[in-house]
Design an enzyme around this catalytic site. Structure first.
Site, PDB file in Angstrom:
ATOM      1  CB  SER A   1      -0.952   0.014   1.201  1.00 18.78           C
ATOM      2  OG  SER A   1      -0.226  -0.131   2.412  1.00 18.78           O
TER       3      SER A   1
ATOM      4  CG  ASP B   1      -2.048   4.659   9.013  1.00 24.36           C
ATOM      5  OD1 ASP B   1      -0.796   4.625   8.940  1.00 24.36           O
ATOM      6  OD2 ASP B   1      -2.781   4.020   8.228  1.00 24.36           O
TER       7      ASP B   1
ATOM      8  CG  HIS C   1      -0.486   3.493   5.230  1.00 20.58           C
ATOM      9  ND1 HIS C   1      -1.332   2.846   6.096  1.00 20.58           N
ATOM     10  CD2 HIS C   1      -0.283   2.656   4.188  1.00 20.58           C
ATOM     11  CE1 HIS C   1      -1.655   1.659   5.591  1.00 20.58           C
ATOM     12  NE2 HIS C   1      -1.017   1.523   4.423  1.00 20.58           N
TER      13      HIS C   1
END
Lengths: 239, 239
Positions: free
Chosen positions: B11, B187, B190
């Site tokens: 991600s 977070d 990320h």
């Protein structure tokens, strides 16, 4: 294989992967579905674009999938006035229209199914152009005017209608905001982040109307939400 | 034809074309010289990456030019703890190393000259992970720890050394800043824009050391500064 969406244009395209840029935003928006391929050439007009189109867009794509769409975003340089310091970039209005027709024909011949999305040049803030000249400009006159940009924008829209292509009327769209000069233009010509946002949103909207949207496109490889936590490798059996 | 630089990862790669993202910044940095191609897959670990590598990276490139480089940026999901809610993404440390070796072998076999740049997982802010769980997490325990991420980062560096590949030690680099949790992580896992900036700068630096830099790469089509205002079309004679 993911299909491509090409961004073909001048500096407003070349710079579109800067912070908050409309190209980067498109790439982010379409991630896992489409490769957004940057083909922006600062300073180029439609005359030069035509000279290089054959070389920029090879007939065979990697993996064989034809591109879904191309944005054609020229006119800001064509509209340079013929008697000012950027005259060498000027293309007469009549030739600009012919060139856009030729660029569209080129893409239609190359890829008959491709969506060709025209984008008009943005409006011009002439005072800002005088504050941000490319080169020394003792004339005290801007090299571009908003009126000329508007004429090229109108020509671009005419060509789009004649060819049945979608078009983003950036020249009008931006001027709908009373504060357009400060809000959308960084030097009277190039775009601020808010200006980039408008291009991004309008391009997404026009592509969606042609059936090109994240919702309609296959996702490249299994999405994490579709991977079974009890048996993750099952999702990759067909890969 | 412009060569590609592939970004292969999870991600943190998939999101890298968001505002201020390291992928978009690379694309902007290398514009007119390289196509930066996004191949990020949220949630993926090295086990899943290996399953799909063959499909993601076709042997034949458009135009035939092999890619210049690939960033391999996995480990954040492999390092999920095996007894917490993201256990299905966990890959044991030993297998993680083997998988990285296999991924490197895959690229070296595919393209012997390609620069394979490994990037370690970032550090983890465990408190922030508890505030930002993916799913309901009544255990009160984070699904990732900074210690585990550090072990995977160290393994990644070992593999890079064993294979002679350059590596960005993001785990260490970020923790050099006392305020790393707030400055670089959105977070606890990320990246913020500042965190993205570090990845961008480190990747540019490592690529440059391998001879891949804007200064060393040919520019796609004549630059506006090299177009003669007296005879612009001369620049396009060979196009």
């Amino acid at each position: 294989m993911r299909p491509n969406i090409y961004l073909f244009g001048d500096s407003i395209t070349e710079e579109s992967f800067g912070d908050g840029g409309w190209g980067a935003s498109l790439s982010h928006h379409f991630c896992r579905t489409v490769d957004v391929v940057l083909r922006g050439y600062s300073g180029y007009n439609t005359r030069w674009a035509l000279k290089v189109a054959e070389r920029i867009f090879p007939p065979v794509e990697s993996g064989g999938a034809p591109p879904l769409a191309v944005t054609v975003f020229f006119g800001a340089n064509d509209a340079c006035l013929p008697d000012r310091y950027s005259a060498f970039q000027h293309v007469p209005l009549r030739e600009y229209k012919q060139n856009l027709h030729s660029i569209i024909s080129f893409f239609k011949k190359r890829w008959p199914e491709i969506v060709i999305l025209l984008i008009t040049p943005p409006p011009i803030d002439e005072d800002a152009r005088l504050r941000h000249p490319y080169i020394e400009n003792p004339s005290g006159l801007p090299e571009r005017t908003n009126e000329a940009a508007g004429a090229y924008a109108q020509a671009c829209i005419s060509v789009a209608k004649e060819c049945g292509c979608p078009v983003v009327d950036l020249w009008i769209k931006m001027q709908e905001c009373p504060d357009w000069k400060q809000a959308y233009l960084s030097d009277g010509l190039h775009l601020t982040q808010a200006g980039n946002r408008i291009v991004f949103e309008e391009v997404v909207k026009e592509l969606k109307e042609k059936g090109i949207s994240v919702e309609n496109l296959p996702v490249d490889l299994p999405h994490i939400a579709n991977i079974d936590p009890q048996d993750p490798l099952k999702a990759f059996q067909d890969c």
